[in-house]
Design a protein around this motif. Structure first.
Motif, PDB file in Angstrom:
ATOM      1  N   ASN A 294       0.985  -1.207   0.017  1.00 25.75           N
ATOM      2  CA  ASN A 294       0.091   0.168  -0.061  1.00 25.75           C
ATOM      3  C   ASN A 294       0.769   1.131  -0.059  1.00 25.75           C
ATOM      4  OD1 ASN A 294      -1.883   2.107   0.195  1.00 25.75           O
ATOM      5  ND2 ASN A 294      -2.922   0.722   2.032  1.00 25.75           N
ATOM      6  N   PRO A 295       0.979   2.214  -1.107  1.00 29.39           N
ATOM      7  CA  PRO A 295       1.677   3.138  -1.032  1.00 29.39           C
ATOM      8  C   PRO A 295       1.423   4.288  -0.008  1.00 29.39           C
ATOM      9  CG  PRO A 295       0.939   2.529  -3.264  1.00 29.39           C
ATOM     10  CD  PRO A 295       0.280   1.728  -2.411  1.00 29.39           C
ATOM     11  N   LYS A 296       0.288   4.581   0.197  1.00 28.75           N
ATOM     12  CA  LYS A 296      -0.131   5.302   1.351  1.00 28.75           C
ATOM     13  C   LYS A 296       0.263   5.019   2.739  1.00 28.75           C
ATOM     14  CE  LYS A 296      -4.316   7.725   3.202  1.00 28.75           C
ATOM     15  NZ  LYS A 296      -3.872   7.571   4.437  1.00 28.75           N
ATOM     16  N   GLU A 297       0.295   3.743   2.846  1.00 25.63           N
ATOM     17  CA  GLU A 297       0.780   3.161   4.121  1.00 25.63           C
ATOM     18  C   GLU A 297       2.154   3.414   4.252  1.00 25.63           C
ATOM     19  OE1 GLU A 297       0.669  -1.112   5.489  1.00 25.63           O
ATOM     20  OE2 GLU A 297      -1.426  -0.465   5.679  1.00 25.63           O
ATOM     21  N   ALA A 298       2.997   3.147   3.199  1.00 26.74           N
ATOM     22  CA  ALA A 298       4.324   3.391   3.265  1.00 26.74           C
ATOM     23  C   ALA A 298       4.830   4.969   3.404  1.00 26.74           C
ATOM     24  CB  ALA A 298       4.888   3.060   1.805  1.00 26.74           C
ATOM     25  N   GLY A 299       3.905   5.809   2.659  1.00 28.20           N
ATOM     26  CA  GLY A 299       4.217   7.198   2.762  1.00 28.20           C
ATOM     27  C   GLY A 299       4.046   7.793   4.293  1.00 28.20           C
ATOM     28  N   ASP A 300       2.901   7.278   4.977  1.00 30.33           N
ATOM     29  CA  ASP A 300       2.715   7.616   6.522  1.00 30.33           C
ATOM     30  C   ASP A 300       3.774   6.928   7.351  1.00 30.33           C
ATOM     31  OD1 ASP A 300       0.181   8.655   5.594  1.00 30.33           O
ATOM     32  OD2 ASP A 300      -0.854   6.990   6.089  1.00 30.33           O
ATOM     33  N   TYR A 301       4.444   5.901   6.790  1.00 27.61           N
ATOM     34  CA  TYR A 301       5.532   5.333   7.750  1.00 27.61           C
ATOM     35  C   TYR A 301       6.583   6.247   7.707  1.00 27.61           C
ATOM     36  CZ  TYR A 301       9.575   2.281   8.714  1.00 27.61           C
ATOM     37  OH  TYR A 301      10.470   1.789   9.271  1.00 27.61           O
ATOM     38  N   TYR A 302       7.035   6.571   6.373  1.00 32.67           N
ATOM     39  CA  TYR A 302       8.245   7.355   6.233  1.00 32.67           C
ATOM     40  C   TYR A 302       7.942   8.967   6.701  1.00 32.67           C
ATOM     41  CZ  TYR A 302      10.434   3.660   3.668  1.00 32.67           C
ATOM     42  OH  TYR A 302      10.891   2.566   3.263  1.00 32.67           O
ATOM     43  N   LEU A 303       6.924   9.333   6.700  1.00 37.22           N
ATOM     44  CA  LEU A 303       6.617  10.651   7.250  1.00 37.22           C
ATOM     45  C   LEU A 303       6.841  10.766   8.583  1.00 37.22           C
ATOM     46  CD1 LEU A 303       3.588  12.063   4.992  1.00 37.22           C
ATOM     47  CD2 LEU A 303       5.745  13.168   5.293  1.00 37.22           C
ATOM     48  N   GLN A 304       6.319   9.550   9.286  1.00 34.46           N
ATOM     49  CA  GLN A 304       6.367   9.547  10.850  1.00 34.46           C
ATOM     50  C   GLN A 304       7.817   9.405  11.256  1.00 34.46           C
ATOM     51  OE1 GLN A 304       4.186  10.363  12.990  1.00 34.46           O
ATOM     52  NE2 GLN A 304       5.578   9.558  14.615  1.00 34.46           N
ATOM     53  N   ARG A 305       8.398   8.460  10.601  1.00 34.70           N
ATOM     54  CA  ARG A 305       9.911   8.140  11.053  1.00 34.70           C
ATOM     55  C   ARG A 305      10.996   9.287  10.862  1.00 34.70           C
ATOM     56  NH1 ARG A 305      10.148   3.775  13.591  1.00 34.70           N
ATOM     57  NH2 ARG A 305      12.256   3.756  13.888  1.00 34.70           N
ATOM     58  N   ALA A 306      10.682   9.828   9.509  1.00 35.45           N
ATOM     59  CA  ALA A 306      11.668  10.993   9.153  1.00 35.45           C
ATOM     60  C   ALA A 306      12.038  12.093  10.052  1.00 35.45           C
ATOM     61  CB  ALA A 306      11.214  11.515   7.833  1.00 35.45           C
ATOM     62  N   ARG A 307      10.877  12.279  11.024  1.00 32.77           N
ATOM     63  CA  ARG A 307      11.079  13.483  11.835  1.00 32.77           C
ATOM     64  C   ARG A 307      11.942  13.179  12.951  1.00 32.77           C
ATOM     65  NH1 ARG A 307       6.375  16.764  11.869  1.00 32.77           N
ATOM     66  NH2 ARG A 307       4.579  15.660  10.488  1.00 32.77           N
ATOM     67  N   PHE A 308      12.454  11.997  13.394  1.00 26.98           N
ATOM     68  CA  PHE A 308      13.382  11.599  14.416  1.00 26.98           C
ATOM     69  C   PHE A 308      14.681  10.917  13.727  1.00 26.98           C
ATOM     70  CE2 PHE A 308       8.950  11.215  16.056  1.00 26.98           C
ATOM     71  CZ  PHE A 308       9.020  12.362  16.795  1.00 26.98           C
ATOM     72  N   ILE A 309      14.657  11.004  12.510  1.00 30.89           N
ATOM     73  CA  ILE A 309      16.064  10.164  11.768  1.00 30.89           C
ATOM     74  C   ILE A 309      17.027  11.410  11.687  1.00 30.89           C
ATOM     75  CG2 ILE A 309      17.023   9.054   9.985  1.00 30.89           C
ATOM     76  CD1 ILE A 309      14.291   7.488   9.538  1.00 30.89           C
ATOM     77  N   PRO A 310      18.252  11.256  12.337  1.00 29.62           N
ATOM     78  CA  PRO A 310      19.226  12.336  12.127  1.00 29.62           C
ATOM     79  C   PRO A 310      19.773  12.264  10.689  1.00 29.62           C
ATOM     80  CG  PRO A 310      19.716  11.093  14.073  1.00 29.62           C
ATOM     81  CD  PRO A 310      18.776  10.438  13.395  1.00 29.62           C
ATOM     82  N   VAL A 311      20.428  13.391  10.042  1.00 31.70           N
ATOM     83  CA  VAL A 311      21.010  13.368   8.834  1.00 31.70           C
ATOM     84  C   VAL A 311      22.230  12.600   8.912  1.00 31.70           C
ATOM     85  CG1 VAL A 311      21.535  14.754   6.854  1.00 31.70           C
ATOM     86  CG2 VAL A 311      19.419  15.085   8.116  1.00 31.70           C
ATOM     87  N   ARG A 312      22.550  11.824   7.877  1.00 31.24           N
ATOM     88  CA  ARG A 312      24.024  11.229   7.932  1.00 31.24           C
ATOM     89  C   ARG A 312      25.146  12.137   7.626  1.00 31.24           C
ATOM     90  NH1 ARG A 312      26.081   6.730   3.317  1.00 31.24           N
ATOM     91  NH2 ARG A 312      24.661   5.531   4.710  1.00 31.24           N
ATOM     92  N   LEU A 313      26.319  12.239   8.335  1.00 27.47           N
ATOM     93  CA  LEU A 313      27.262  13.287   8.057  1.00 27.47           C
ATOM     94  C   LEU A 313      28.000  13.219   6.838  1.00 27.47           C
ATOM     95  CD1 LEU A 313      26.640  13.196  11.453  1.00 27.47           C
ATOM     96  CD2 LEU A 313      29.216  13.518  11.523  1.00 27.47           C
ATOM     97  N   THR A 314      28.443  14.411   6.216  1.00 26.26           N
ATOM     98  CA  THR A 314      29.164  14.153   5.013  1.00 26.26           C
ATOM     99  C   THR A 314      30.403  13.916   5.474  1.00 26.26           C
ATOM    100  OG1 THR A 314      29.335  16.618   5.148  1.00 26.26           O
ATOM    101  CG2 THR A 314      27.422  15.910   4.143  1.00 26.26           C
ATOM    102  N   LEU A 315      31.258  14.185   4.344  1.00 22.58           N
ATOM    103  CA  LEU A 315      32.830  13.672   4.599  1.00 22.58           C
ATOM    104  C   LEU A 315      33.504  15.056   5.460  1.00 22.58           C
ATOM    105  CD1 LEU A 315      35.282  11.906   4.173  1.00 22.58           C
ATOM    106  CD2 LEU A 315      35.619  12.939   1.789  1.00 22.58           C
ATOM    107  N   GLY A 316      33.170  16.281   4.972  1.00 24.09           N
ATOM    108  CA  GLY A 316      33.482  17.467   5.617  1.00 24.09           C
ATOM    109  C   GLY A 316      33.278  17.381   7.205  1.00 24.09           C
TER     110      GLY A 316
END
Length: 617
Positions: free
Chosen positions: A156-178
């Protein structure tokens, strides 16, 4: 008119004030802000439309017997057992209707949603303190915890979209090389800093504010020197005039790098992260995937059908190489397609392709975190269900029964009750690890909250910063409530220690539960290695046969001992701690790990490559 003492206590520190060279040092008798006992005079008047218990969440349920309004979590916490268990309730989002009462559960006639802990079940829910709980009232089948436990592509695409919208609020951004270069500078500075050793002490020669002021400036000076040595040109630009206050944003950015890196890599910065958080508690801009995409106008990316494919984790296992390569190429094509679709002026946003790729890789890092940390709980639940029957405890190493005082146990459970106790503990750990990033975010909010000052107290394990953690505590109660609803029954205590002598603050709380995989991962790896290693080697097979009665009996003996004595309430410093409370279950598991060398099957662990519960697997 305010007294001088109260006027001084109202002064708060900030990084800008501390780094400002013109800030006058405080007087010798100035106390730490909020450190007095009388500074907690907060009003407790219930606000209209909010829960009468926690007072910060909208009311969702009205109890007709208590005549009070509660949020869902507080209602179930207050009405879980005793006479309140039979109270009638009405959800606010539904009109009053005919209700059918059962023993301990009230069901709304309009839609059949139960107001008791047992979810939609209408049978009697056993009381948690009933030692004579019958075996046939135990729930042995696990109810699915929801599709959000499976980050793989969903139908279900809508189910997947809700999942990522919720979890992305707390996932830190990966550090770049610099950014990793500055992270190394921060780790080096924290390693040589003696911040907690100089601040968290009882001293009569200087005030605490003076010590904090001096130590933070010293740490910033170390960082400045390291930056100058690593990049002379940038160091000159930033610190030519030695004006730390003007470079406040740079210091904040560097500290934020350390916070993001630690959340994504719990094994790293084990000796320096606590020092960093305690420093920020005294000094007072998180960056997550959600905030980066929102600022760049690319939030719709999280609802795209391709995101599941672009962020999935590819595990080799025993699959052929060509199949793995095909999945890798599919994932790379999905990442490129999303980066091209949501970057540039054509998409209406202003975010680069590299930033989008970094966000997608960060979500993939979260999936890898879940596999390493949460999946061992799933594996051990599988072993429990496969190797033991809740009703049949006959045979060698078939019974999980424990008795208080025997082999250090603090609890008395028959086989069925211990089976349910272990199952619910592993299920709760799985739920906690699934929401670990959100817990970590709330824990940091509680640590850095100016409205909740800490107090330095002797908790029996030295001086610790005792501080309430309302946001973390509330989320933990919500996770516990979810686990209770899915399991159906609850054995033992449901007390969550937070801000007391057992768990002084949210930092120590989060550190406790980030160690779960250190316990379960080595055990699950050993159990998976035993059949292959011992069946392929004749000498080892003969050893297992003569010593343990065979490979299968060896595995069963290890499982039986773990499920008995890693969940027996032992391990506390005193008789009144540990037990069956939420944190006591983890304390018992730690205690079992500390005695692994005394087990008769310990040589088998060594043969399977075991190096300790703090090793690398």
């Amino acid at each position: 008119m305010a007294t001088p003492a109260k006027a001084e206590a109202s002064t708060t520190l900030s990084l800008a004030k501390i780094l400002d060279e013109e800030l006058a040092p405080p007087s010798e008798d100035q106390p730490m802000a909020g450190a007095e006992e009388g500074s907690e005079g907060e009003e407790t008047v219930a606000k209209h439309g909010f829960c009468v218990e926690c007072e910060d969440q909208p009311a969702q349920v009205h109890c007709e017997n208590c005549e009070d309004d509660y949020c869902e979590v507080c209602y179930h916490a207050q009405h879980r057992k005793g006479s309140r268990k039979r109270h009638a309730s009405t959800p606010f989002d539904q009109p009053p209707a005919k209700r059918k009462k059962t023993a301990g559960v009230v069901v709304n006639g309009s839609n059949g949603v139960a107001a008791g802990i047992g979810g939609a079940k209408t049978e009697d829910v056993p009381d948690v303190d009933d030692e004579a709980e019958a075996e046939d009232e135990m729930s042995t089948d696990m109810t699915p915890m929801g599709t959000d436990l499976l980050p793989a592509p969903v139908a279900n695409p809508k189910e997947a979209g809700d999942y990522y919208l919720q979890r992305a609020r707390f996932i830190p951004v990966r550090l770049t090389l610099g950014e990793r270069k500055y992270l190394r500078l921060l780790e080096a500075a924290l390693s040589v800093s003696e911040y907690t050793d100089r601040v968290d002490i009882l001293s009569f020669s200087s005030s605490k504010v003076q010590r904090i002021h001096q130590q933070i400036k010293e740490l910033c000076s170390i960082l400045s020197g390291l930056l100058l040595a690593a990049d002379y040109k940038q160091g000159q630009e930033l610190f030519t005039d030695r004006d730390f206050a003007q470079n406040e944003q740079w210091f904040q950015d560097v500290f934020e790098l350390g916070r993001r890196f630690k959340i994504m890599n719990p094994d790293k910065m084990r000796g320096t992260y606590g020092k960093l958080m305690y420093l920020l508690m005294d000094a007072q801009n998180p960056q997550t995937v959600y905030t980066v995409l929102e600022e760049g106008g690319a939030l719709d990316l999280l609802k795209d059908d391709l995101i599941s494919l672009a962020t999935r984790e590819i595990v080799a296992g025993n699959r052929p190489r060509y199949e793995i390569q095909r999945e890798i190429k599919s994932k790379e094509r999905a990442i490129e397609a999303l980066a091209a679709r949501y970057s540039g002026p054509r998409s209406g946003g202003h975010i680069s392709q590299e930033t989008i790729k970094q966000c997608l890789y960060s979500i993939g890092d979260n999936h890898a975190f879940l596999r390493v940390n949460r999946d061992p709980c799933e594996i051990m639940i599988g072993y429990l269900k496969k190797s033991f029957d809740v009703r049949d405890a006959k045979g060698e190493h078939a019974s999980l029964a424990i008795r208080i005082g025997k082999q250090g146990a603090r609890l008395s459970h028959d086989h069925a009750k211990q089976y349910a106790y272990v199952l619910q503990s592993l299920t709760l750990w799985r739920e906690i690890l699934h929401d670990m990033f959100r817990l970590w975010s709330f824990a940091e909010d509680d640590l850095l909250a100016a409205s909740s000052p800490y107090r330095l107290r002797d908790t029996g394990q030295g001086l610790n910063r005792v501080q309430p953690a309302p946001k973390t505590s509330r989320l933990m109660h919500a996770i516990l409530h979810k686990a209770q609803q899915n399991i159906g029954s609850w054995v033992g205590s449901s007390v969550i220690h937070m801000g007391d002598h057992n768990v002084p603050n949210s930092l120590l709380f989060i550190d406790k539960y980030s160690q779960i995989y250190r316990i379960l991962l080595p055990i699950s790896n050993v159990l998976q290695h035993i059949p292959k290693l011992f069946n392929e080697n004749g000498n080892l097979r003969d050893y297992a046969e003569s010593e343990y009665g065979g490979v299968d009996k060896l595995v069963r003996e290890i499982l039986c001992d773990f499920f008995r004595h890693a969940f027996d309430g032992s391990g506390a410093d005193s008789y009144f701690d540990a037990g069956s409370c939420i944190d006591g279950r983890l304390t018992s598991a730690w205690n079992w790990c500390s005695n692994i060398e005394k087990k008769r099957y310990f040589p088998v662990f060594l043969l399977c490559g075991f190096v300790g519960f703090d090793g690398h697997w």
